[in-house]
Write a protein that holds these residues in place. Structure first.
Motif: not given
Length: 256
Positions: A40-41, A51, A60-61, A63-66
């Motif tokens: 997620r990061h 991206r 995860a979508p 948009q939810q990944v940093a």
């Protein structure tokens, strides 16, 4: 320093396709792909292209990944901030712009800092333009040296090439380097004008794409052939000189 894994996340080194038109699934093994899915990061040289590559394979979508940026201009003082998720127990992926991260890539500084902090570094198997070029070249793959970019100044570049050729002959190792694609032709001319006729040059360009080429021949052979179509293509160059006892005197420079 031994990694202090308890409670800390891992820095996962994530190769991406060399071909910008390829999909992420082609750059990783099945095991690597499964490892990346849950991240997620990410720290990326270019978050926008990262991206695009990663969105199809992440659970995860997007948009939810940093995503955080690490480029050649990132100051050393920001490296600890980029590693902050690991200190909170969160795994973080490191993504290059093409191929394997931290090889001729600013990610090397983050990897070094992770080791200094005692954090676990986890490399995933994937594409590396350098290793693909060595594999395809027929030059010495047992003893080779990667020197990155040669000097841009023409005189300094000639001096560097002479030194690298001499060391290659003495140590019987292959020497590898890269160039900014729009300066490929200038480097190619310098190689043919500077190196001895029996020295072999390996050229790999556009690796990972349908137009990929990997060619190896002596300087003498290359001088008698048209210039390869490598202008503005990502390329890797390799040089291997014959042993000093077998080296022939340098021939006059060919006219421009």
């Amino acid at each position: 320093m031994c990694p202090e894994d308890a409670g800390h996340g891992s820095l996962v080194l994530v190769p991406v396709p060399i071909d910008p038109g390829a999909i992420m699934a082609t750059a990783l093994t099945a095991v690597g792909l499964q490892r990346v899915r849950g991240l997620r990061h990410f720290v990326a040289e270019n978050p926008r292209t990262a991206r695009r590559f990663l969105a199809p394979v992440l659970e995860a979508p997007i948009q939810q990944v940093a995503f955080a940026e690490l480029s050649q201009h990132t100051p050393e003082s920001q490296l600890d901030q980029l590693l902050a998720p690991l200190l909170e127990g969160i795994d973080c992926g490191l993504v290059s712009e093409a191929g394997s991260p931290a090889v001729a890539d600013p990610g090397a500084a983050l990897v070094a800092r992770a080791h200094a902090r005692g954090l676990r570094v986890e490399p995933l198997v994937g594409a590396s333009a350098l290793l693909l070029a060595v594999m395809a070249s027929g030059l010495n793959g047992q003893a080779f040296r990667f020197v990155g970019y040669l000097p841009r100044n023409p005189a300094a570049r000639i001096t560097s090439l002479h030194a690298l050729e001499t060391e290659s002959a003495r140590r019987q190792e292959s020497v590898w380097f890269i160039e900014t694609p729009y300066r490929n032709l200038a480097l190619w001319s310098a190689l043919l004008e500077t190196l001895a006729p029996q020295t072999r040059i390996a050229l790999s360009a556009a690796l990972g794409t349908p137009a990929a080429l990997s060619l190896t021949a002596s300087v003498d052979h290359w001088r008698r052939k048209p210039t390869p179509a490598i202008d503005r293509l990502p390329a890797v160059f390799g040089v291997q000189a014959p042993p000093l006892s077998a080296a022939a005197p340098s021939s006059p420079k060919r006219p421009r």
